[in-house]
Scaffold this active site. Structure first.
Site, PDB file in Angstrom:
ATOM      1  N   HIS A  13      -5.539   0.459  19.354  1.00  0.00           N
ATOM      2  CA  HIS A  13      -5.429   1.892  19.069  1.00  0.00           C
ATOM      3  C   HIS A  13      -5.259   2.094  17.572  1.00  0.00           C
ATOM      4  O   HIS A  13      -4.972   1.143  16.838  1.00  0.00           O
ATOM      5  CB  HIS A  13      -4.221   2.496  19.800  1.00  0.00           C
ATOM      6  CG  HIS A  13      -2.909   1.965  19.280  1.00  0.00           C
ATOM      7  ND1 HIS A  13      -2.419   0.723  19.616  1.00  0.00           N
ATOM      8  CD2 HIS A  13      -1.997   2.493  18.396  1.00  0.00           C
ATOM      9  CE1 HIS A  13      -1.276   0.514  18.995  1.00  0.00           C
ATOM     10  NE2 HIS A  13      -1.004   1.556  18.248  1.00  0.00           N
ATOM     11  N   ARG A  42       9.006 -10.737  21.346  1.00  0.00           N
ATOM     12  CA  ARG A  42       8.763  -9.965  20.123  1.00  0.00           C
ATOM     13  C   ARG A  42       9.522  -8.641  20.179  1.00  0.00           C
ATOM     14  O   ARG A  42       9.525  -7.971  21.215  1.00  0.00           O
ATOM     15  CB  ARG A  42       7.257  -9.691  19.996  1.00  0.00           C
ATOM     16  CG  ARG A  42       6.875  -8.796  18.823  1.00  0.00           C
ATOM     17  CD  ARG A  42       5.349  -8.665  18.698  1.00  0.00           C
ATOM     18  NE  ARG A  42       4.972  -7.655  17.713  1.00  0.00           N
ATOM     19  CZ  ARG A  42       4.842  -7.907  16.414  1.00  0.00           C
ATOM     20  NH1 ARG A  42       5.027  -9.120  15.952  1.00  0.00           N
ATOM     21  NH2 ARG A  42       4.520  -6.938  15.581  1.00  0.00           N
TER      22      ARG A  42
HETATM   23  C1  LIG Z   1      -1.640   6.314  25.602  1.00  0.00           C
HETATM   24  C2  LIG Z   1      -0.945   7.000  24.742  1.00  0.00           C
HETATM   25  C3  LIG Z   1       0.388   6.552  24.206  1.00  0.00           C
HETATM   26  C4  LIG Z   1       0.474   7.306  22.891  1.00  0.00           C
HETATM   27  C5  LIG Z   1      -0.070   8.635  23.338  1.00  0.00           C
HETATM   28  C6  LIG Z   1      -1.378   8.220  24.031  1.00  0.00           C
HETATM   29  O1  LIG Z   1      -1.888   9.203  24.901  1.00  0.00           O
HETATM   30  C7  LIG Z   1      -2.411   7.870  22.936  1.00  0.00           C
HETATM   31  C8  LIG Z   1      -1.717   7.442  21.606  1.00  0.00           C
HETATM   32  C9  LIG Z   1      -0.445   6.612  21.837  1.00  0.00           C
HETATM   33  C10 LIG Z   1       0.399   6.445  20.582  1.00  0.00           C
HETATM   34  C11 LIG Z   1       0.039   5.216  19.725  1.00  0.00           C
HETATM   35  C12 LIG Z   1       0.938   5.182  18.492  1.00  0.00           C
HETATM   36  C13 LIG Z   1       2.408   5.457  18.826  1.00  0.00           C
HETATM   37  O2  LIG Z   1       2.958   4.291  19.421  1.00  0.00           O
HETATM   38  C14 LIG Z   1       2.548   6.664  19.774  1.00  0.00           C
HETATM   39  C15 LIG Z   1       4.022   7.047  19.937  1.00  0.00           C
HETATM   40  C16 LIG Z   1       1.720   7.795  19.286  1.00  0.00           C
HETATM   41  O3  LIG Z   1       2.057   8.744  18.626  1.00  0.00           O
HETATM   42  O4  LIG Z   1       0.431   7.653  19.771  1.00  0.00           O
HETATM   43  C17 LIG Z   1       1.813   6.348  21.073  1.00  0.00           C
HETATM   44  C18 LIG Z   1       1.855   7.391  22.218  1.00  0.00           C
HETATM   45  C19 LIG Z   1       3.013   7.148  23.194  1.00  0.00           C
HETATM   46  O5  LIG Z   1       3.354   5.990  23.478  1.00  0.00           O
HETATM   47  O6  LIG Z   1       3.529   8.126  23.707  1.00  0.00           O
HETATM   48  O1  LIG Z   2       4.792  -3.596  18.534  1.00  0.00           O
HETATM   49  C1  LIG Z   2       4.026  -3.753  17.592  1.00  0.00           C
HETATM   50  O2  LIG Z   2       4.079  -4.692  16.843  1.00  0.00           O
HETATM   51  C2  LIG Z   2       2.954  -2.701  17.350  1.00  0.00           C
HETATM   52  C3  LIG Z   2       3.043  -1.571  18.331  1.00  0.00           C
HETATM   53  C4  LIG Z   2       2.236  -0.386  17.945  1.00  0.00           C
HETATM   54  O3  LIG Z   2       1.196  -0.512  17.354  1.00  0.00           O
HETATM   55  C5  LIG Z   2       2.732   0.953  18.290  1.00  0.00           C
HETATM   56  O4  LIG Z   2       3.813   1.057  18.913  1.00  0.00           O
HETATM   57  O5  LIG Z   2       2.057   1.932  17.933  1.00  0.00           O
HETATM   58 FE   LIG Z   3       0.420   1.373  16.641  1.00  0.00          FE
END
Ligand SMILES: C=C1C[C@]23C[C@@]1(O)CC[C@H]2[C@@]12CC[C@H](O)[C@@](C)(C(=O)O1)[C@H]2[C@@H]3C(=O)O
Ligand SMILES: O=C(O)CCC(=O)C(=O)O
Ligand SMILES: [Fe+2]
Length: 337
Positions: A208, A276
């Protein structure tokens, strides 16, 4: 993570074929914040990789270590206790399910909003029920992350030569900034090592890009994090628990009109025998902030690659998407959405 049947749990998750060689990538750009050339090095790293490592920062190791210890105390509790802080709404405790659209990984986590004005039942619950030591460690750490994050954003603005070095940092410093903080725990699992030896890795956190402006990641000394290079190959990032890894988020790619790359990354399991633990600060703007390419980085209107959206509009779309979706296409001028 209490796993009744590890095998059953593994079956639910995603296994990917990787190359058997698990050598570490040696090309991660390193930036010493005290170096007068820091802004130039940051600029180059953000254009080429979308990620760099920060050394010689002034965050004491004790601050990181304290929080890591408190985090481990939380994750060592029984499942029943941890579930009291979940399911994530999106804030709170979650296990294996990431988001609400079907993504899974070998991970348990806590996601916290750093803006106390955003009312979410789990955020409030977490805030009141977190033991004082944990809460104290979190507050100190998040304060330090916000400070360092703004410092780095100012070096980025200087490197880009745009007037007003606070053009990015003011969004994160704003009291309405919609930033969040995440701790991920990837439990060690001996079965995964066996799989990894045959070039099959279980996904800890699927590929992602981070949707916010910038992310600041610190992990314990355990490998697993990989970034996607410009040629499409995956590179394993050597762990370093004394440093921070900064990555460009989607909004920074948009504001720089594509000059900075929001880096695709993931965590794979099996590279290490240790569990981790990572802690990530995601610096975001206020929800009503309009995000689009900065005029000073676009010479003619037709050269602007992206249209303008508020962070609220983009975030709503992000939360409807799967991890691996190309969310930036929503900003693209040709997408018609
Ligand atoms: C699958 C998902 C988790 C996420 C929200 C989403 O719909 C798509 C983006 C995901 C993400 C990735 C980066 C961060 O960890 C996060 C907090 C964010 O802002 O976008 C996560 C979201 C989540 O875990 O709620
Ligand atoms: O846990 C990690 O090292 C990366 C996780 C990550 O990419 C995220 O939480 O968005
Ligand atoms: Fe990330």
């Amino acid at each position: 993570m209490v796993v009744v049947s590890q095998r059953a749990a593994l079956n639910e998750l995603v296994v990917i074929k990787t190359c058997k060689c698990s050598s570490m990538f040696t090309g991660v750009p390193e930036v010493d914040l005290a170096n007068p050339e820091a802004k130039t090095l940051i600029l180059k790293a953000c254009q080429e990789f979308g990620l760099f490592k920060v050394v010689n920062h002034d965050v004491p190791f004790e601050l990181m270590n304290n929080l890591e210890n408190e985090v481990m105390k939380f994750f060592k509790q029984g499942q029943f206790e941890k579930d009291k802080a979940g399911p994530p709404d999106p804030y709170g405790y979650g296990s294996k399910r990431i988001g609400t659209n079907g993504d899974v990984g070998w991970v348990e986590y806590l996601l916290l909003n750093t803006n106390p004005d955003v009312i979410s039942p789990n955020s409030l619950l977490l805030f009141h029920q977190t033991p004082p030591n944990f809460r104290g460690a979190l507050e100190h750490y998040i304060f330090a992350m916000k400070k360092m994050c703004c410092e780095v954003l100012e070096l980025m603005a200087e490197g880009l030569g745009i007037g007003g070095r606070n053009v990015f940092s003011k969004m994160v410093r704003d009291e309405r900034s919609d930033s969040c903080f995440r701790v991920n725990h990837y439990p060690a699992c001996p079965e995964l090592q066996v799989q990894a030896l045959s070039g099959r890795n279980l996904i800890g956190f699927g590929e992602h890009t981070d949707p916010q402006i910038i992310s600041v990641l610190r992990s314990n000394n355990t490998s697993g994090l990989q970034i996607c290079l410009q040629d499409g190959t995956w590179a394993s990032i050597p762990p370093d628990h004394t440093s921070f890894f900064i990555n460009v988020g989607d909004l920074l790619q948009v504001m720089t009109n594509g000059r900075f790359k929001s880096v695709k990354h993931r965590v794979i399991m099996g590279e290490s025998t240790m569990s981790r633990v990572s802690m990530i600060y995601f610096g975001g703007p206020p929800l009503n902030e309009k995000i689009g390419p900065l005029p000073s980085l676009v010479s003619k209107e037709e050269e602007s690659l992206y249209k303008e959206l508020t962070w609220r509009e983009y975030k709503n779309a992000v939360y409807k998407s799967r991890l691996a979706d190309n969310r930036l296409s929503l900003f693209e001028k040709s997408s018609g959405q």
